[in-house]
Design a protein around this motif. Structure first.
Motif, PDB file in Angstrom:
ATOM      1  N   CYS A 322       0.801  -1.221   0.000  1.00 47.20           N
ATOM      2  CA  CYS A 322       0.000   0.000   0.000  1.00 47.20           C
ATOM      3  C   CYS A 322       0.835   1.274   0.000  1.00 47.20           C
ATOM      4  CB  CYS A 322      -1.008  -0.012   1.153  1.00 47.20           C
ATOM      5  SG  CYS A 322      -0.282   0.101   2.778  1.00 47.20           S
ATOM      6  N   VAL A 323       2.116   1.148   0.283  1.00 51.48           N
ATOM      7  CA  VAL A 323       2.965   2.341   0.290  1.00 51.48           C
ATOM      8  C   VAL A 323       4.399   1.915  -0.037  1.00 51.48           C
ATOM      9  CG1 VAL A 323       3.368   2.195   2.797  1.00 51.48           C
ATOM     10  CG2 VAL A 323       3.629   4.393   1.664  1.00 51.48           C
ATOM     11  N   THR A 324       5.085   2.746  -0.820  1.00 46.15           N
ATOM     12  CA  THR A 324       6.480   2.463  -1.138  1.00 46.15           C
ATOM     13  C   THR A 324       7.355   3.464  -0.390  1.00 46.15           C
ATOM     14  OG1 THR A 324       5.927   1.540  -3.284  1.00 46.15           O
ATOM     15  CG2 THR A 324       8.188   2.338  -3.014  1.00 46.15           C
ATOM     16  N   ALA A 325       8.206   2.920   0.496  1.00 49.19           N
ATOM     17  CA  ALA A 325       9.112   3.771   1.272  1.00 49.19           C
ATOM     18  C   ALA A 325      10.483   3.722   0.610  1.00 49.19           C
ATOM     19  CB  ALA A 325       9.189   3.285   2.715  1.00 49.19           C
ATOM     20  N   VAL A 326      11.067   4.901   0.417  1.00 56.30           N
ATOM     21  CA  VAL A 326      12.315   5.020  -0.340  1.00 56.30           C
ATOM     22  C   VAL A 326      13.326   5.770   0.512  1.00 56.30           C
ATOM     23  CG1 VAL A 326      13.316   5.875  -2.500  1.00 56.30           C
ATOM     24  CG2 VAL A 326      10.884   5.248  -2.429  1.00 56.30           C
ATOM     25  N   LYS A 327      14.559   5.252   0.541  1.00 57.46           N
ATOM     26  CA  LYS A 327      15.614   5.947   1.303  1.00 57.46           C
ATOM     27  C   LYS A 327      15.828   7.320   0.706  1.00 57.46           C
ATOM     28  CE  LYS A 327      18.398   2.124   2.853  1.00 57.46           C
ATOM     29  NZ  LYS A 327      19.515   1.244   2.458  1.00 57.46           N
ATOM     30  N   LEU A 328      15.966   8.303   1.558  1.00 59.82           N
ATOM     31  CA  LEU A 328      16.226   9.651   1.082  1.00 59.82           C
ATOM     32  C   LEU A 328      17.654   9.675   0.514  1.00 59.82           C
ATOM     33  CD1 LEU A 328      14.620  12.302   1.146  1.00 59.82           C
ATOM     34  CD2 LEU A 328      15.839  12.865   3.263  1.00 59.82           C
ATOM     35  N   PRO A 329      17.827  10.086  -0.762  1.00 61.38           N
ATOM     36  CA  PRO A 329      19.187  10.082  -1.316  1.00 61.38           C
ATOM     37  C   PRO A 329      20.096  11.044  -0.542  1.00 61.38           C
ATOM     38  CG  PRO A 329      17.539  10.539  -3.039  1.00 61.38           C
ATOM     39  CD  PRO A 329      16.824  10.560  -1.725  1.00 61.38           C
ATOM     40  N   GLU A 330      21.355  10.688  -0.482  1.00 61.31           N
ATOM     41  CA  GLU A 330      22.391  11.498   0.173  1.00 61.31           C
ATOM     42  C   GLU A 330      22.274  12.969  -0.244  1.00 61.31           C
ATOM     43  OE1 GLU A 330      25.288  11.174   2.907  1.00 61.31           O
ATOM     44  OE2 GLU A 330      24.604   9.337   1.911  1.00 61.31           O
ATOM     45  N   GLY A 331      22.306  13.852   0.735  1.00 64.36           N
ATOM     46  CA  GLY A 331      22.342  15.286   0.420  1.00 64.36           C
ATOM     47  C   GLY A 331      21.001  15.900   0.044  1.00 64.36           C
ATOM     48  N   VAL A 332      19.944  15.087  -0.028  1.00 60.66           N
ATOM     49  CA  VAL A 332      18.638  15.642  -0.404  1.00 60.66           C
ATOM     50  C   VAL A 332      17.835  15.936   0.860  1.00 60.66           C
ATOM     51  CG1 VAL A 332      16.416  15.109  -1.498  1.00 60.66           C
ATOM     52  CG2 VAL A 332      18.558  14.524  -2.657  1.00 60.66           C
ATOM     53  N   ASP A 333      17.252  17.135   0.890  1.00 56.59           N
ATOM     54  CA  ASP A 333      16.410  17.507   2.027  1.00 56.59           C
ATOM     55  C   ASP A 333      14.982  17.041   1.756  1.00 56.59           C
ATOM     56  OD1 ASP A 333      15.999  19.368   4.503  1.00 56.59           O
ATOM     57  OD2 ASP A 333      14.431  19.915   3.078  1.00 56.59           O
ATOM     58  N   ASP A 334      14.467  16.299   2.724  1.00 61.02           N
ATOM     59  CA  ASP A 334      13.139  15.697   2.589  1.00 61.02           C
ATOM     60  C   ASP A 334      12.053  16.744   2.318  1.00 61.02           C
ATOM     61  OD1 ASP A 334      10.773  14.178   3.409  1.00 61.02           O
ATOM     62  OD2 ASP A 334      11.162  14.922   5.435  1.00 61.02           O
ATOM     63  N   GLY A 335      12.081  17.830   3.079  1.00 56.91           N
ATOM     64  CA  GLY A 335      11.063  18.876   2.918  1.00 56.91           C
ATOM     65  C   GLY A 335      11.154  19.522   1.544  1.00 56.91           C
ATOM     66  N   GLU A 336      12.378  19.689   1.058  1.00 50.63           N
ATOM     67  CA  GLU A 336      12.565  20.326  -0.246  1.00 50.63           C
ATOM     68  C   GLU A 336      12.061  19.396  -1.365  1.00 50.63           C
ATOM     69  OE1 GLU A 336      16.593  21.499  -1.109  1.00 50.63           O
ATOM     70  OE2 GLU A 336      15.905  22.958  -2.610  1.00 50.63           O
ATOM     71  N   LEU A 337      12.402  18.135  -1.248  1.00 48.36           N
ATOM     72  CA  LEU A 337      11.948  17.153  -2.250  1.00 48.36           C
ATOM     73  C   LEU A 337      10.423  17.151  -2.335  1.00 48.36           C
ATOM     74  CD1 LEU A 337      12.916  14.197  -3.758  1.00 48.36           C
ATOM     75  CD2 LEU A 337      11.553  13.399  -1.870  1.00 48.36           C
TER      76      LEU A 337
END
Ligand SMILES: *Cc1c(COP(=O)(O)O)cnc(C)c1O
Length: 409
Positions: A322-337
């Protein structure tokens, strides 16, 4: 119309410069950990004229709704609706069943599982906890070992689909073991019911709680619960059974099921909407809805992997449908993405929750959004966003892998 602020704005300056949302400021697609966008049928049901709860029509609609809950949960157990969020059903399960001093085994493979312990403890449990890293799931054999070691465990609680981690626990095996040891089981199936097999009767789920706003494709605002005879028995055998409380499941049994009187005013319009969502699901057929959720999940996983991203779950075998969880890539800000995805490309997704904040982001595919078309839109928006953030992602790779892995959903 003024623009709605539904999420914190992204921290980076660039994301705010090219806003692309519809004229109301709403996202064009909502594919989060829930709530997600719902069908027009459900929206229309929600906007029907409000009924008095003892209007001759309403109790019949309510009974029809609980009957449909039994069909969707595939159970002969009693179905009740708790009028609050899904967590109300989960907290009510602990409040109604735990006798002070009871040994309760809580399984934690993510933030929701971990968080459940507080409800058990608040109601007097002697807590035993089995915790695994939040990208893994609980091993049924470890549950057996703990139950053997502890001797007299009264309650075992677990989460089926750990939505914040995108992982699944083997509820069928675990509940089977718990029942062998005479425990009652509480399963947080908030995000799994309607999207994958959940079988309270065959698996031994004594209290099964679902949220309408996940795979059932409805709006938030109630907890849909089924309760077995063993669970009723456990509630009645407490030294002081819980009655006369919004947390009381016995009130729902003794007042509504047995006497046709509501313990308090039900949220009538929410019931219309839940009824419509369940009807829509039953018209489609459960098997077909489950297949649609799995296919959407497969396409989504293939897409994110093809972009060079890593899935959060330790293995794809335990990835939730029901949901796909993905590692946040190095250097990427979650809020910005997430900010860029929403403001530039109109797609609202989720970040982490609890201890997982800043470690991952999540694309939900539940209910109406568990479709090939929705997944392609989310993947397209994601890869465009990653390129905007300066990552070396070949545009189209994710969408193309998703197209390749699934023919039609
Ligand atoms: C969404 C969710 C919840 C919380 O539901 P609320 O409606 O916020 O109370 C609990 N458990 C799981 C697994 C969920 O996905």
């Amino acid at each position: 119309m003024t623009k709605l602020e539904l999420e914190p704005r992204p921290s980076g300056g660039s994301a705010q410069s090219a806003v692309r949302v519809d004229s109301t400021g709403l996202p064009e697609f909502t594919m989060t950990g829930g709530p997600l966008e719902v069908s027009d049928r459900v929206l229309r049901a929600l906007s029907r004229q409000t009924l008095y709860h003892y209007d001759p029509l309403f109790p019949d609609i309510y009974r029809d709704t609980t009957k449909k809950i039994q069909e969707v949960f595939q159970t002969a157990n009693d179905a009740i609706i708790m009028h609050g969020e899904a967590v109300l059903g989960l907290e009510a399960a602990a409040a109604s069943m735990v006798e002070p001093g009871d040994t309760c085994l809580n399984l934690a493979s993510g933030p929701f599982g971990k968080g459940y312990a507080r409800h058990l403890v608040r109601h007097g449990a002697r807590l035993v906890e089995l915790e695994v890293p939040f990208n893994q799931s609980v091993e049924p054999d470890d549950v057996r070992r703990l139950l053997e070691r502890e001797g007299d465990v009264k309650v075992v609680s677990m989460v089926h689909s750990e939505t914040p981690a995108g992982t699944l626990n083997q509820v069928e095996q675990i509940c089977g073991i718990a029942k062998e040891f005479g425990a009652v089981t509480i399963v947080d199936a908030v995000s799994s019911v309607g999207g994958m097999q959940v079988r309270p009767d065959e698996w031994g789920i004594d209290i099964c709680v679902a949220g309408p706003q996940k795979c059932l494709g409805c709006t938030p605002g109630s907890a849909l619960v089924t309760v077995s005879d063993d669970a009723w028995e456990k509630m009645r055998s407490k030294s002081t059974p819980l009655r006369g409380s919004v947390l009381s499941m016995l009130d729902m049994k003794e007042r509504w099921i047995e006497n046709g009187r509501f313990p308090y005013t039900p949220m009538t319009n929410q019931i219309f909407a839940v009824n419509e969502a369940l009807t829509q699901l039953l018209e489609e057929g459960l098997e077909s809805a489950f297949a649609r959720h799995s296919a959407a999940a497969r396409a989504c996983r293939a897409g994110v992997k093809a972009m060079g991203l890593e899935l959060w779950p330790a293995s794809e075998d335990i990835a939730s449908t029901c949901v796909t969880a993905v590692k946040l890539p190095e250097g990427v800000d979650d809020g910005e993405l997430r900010g860029i995805m929403r403001t530039r490309y109109g797609v609202m997704i989720s970040g982490g929750h609890g201890d997982l904040i800043g470690k991952l982001f999540r694309i939900g595919h539940m209910g109406q959004t568990a479709r090939f078309s929705h997944v392609l839109v989310a993947l397209g928006a994601l890869e465009r966003t990653l390129v905007d953030l300066g990552l070396d992602v070949p545009l189209g790779a994710g969408v193309s892998a998703a197209i390749g892995c699934s023919t039609s959903v």
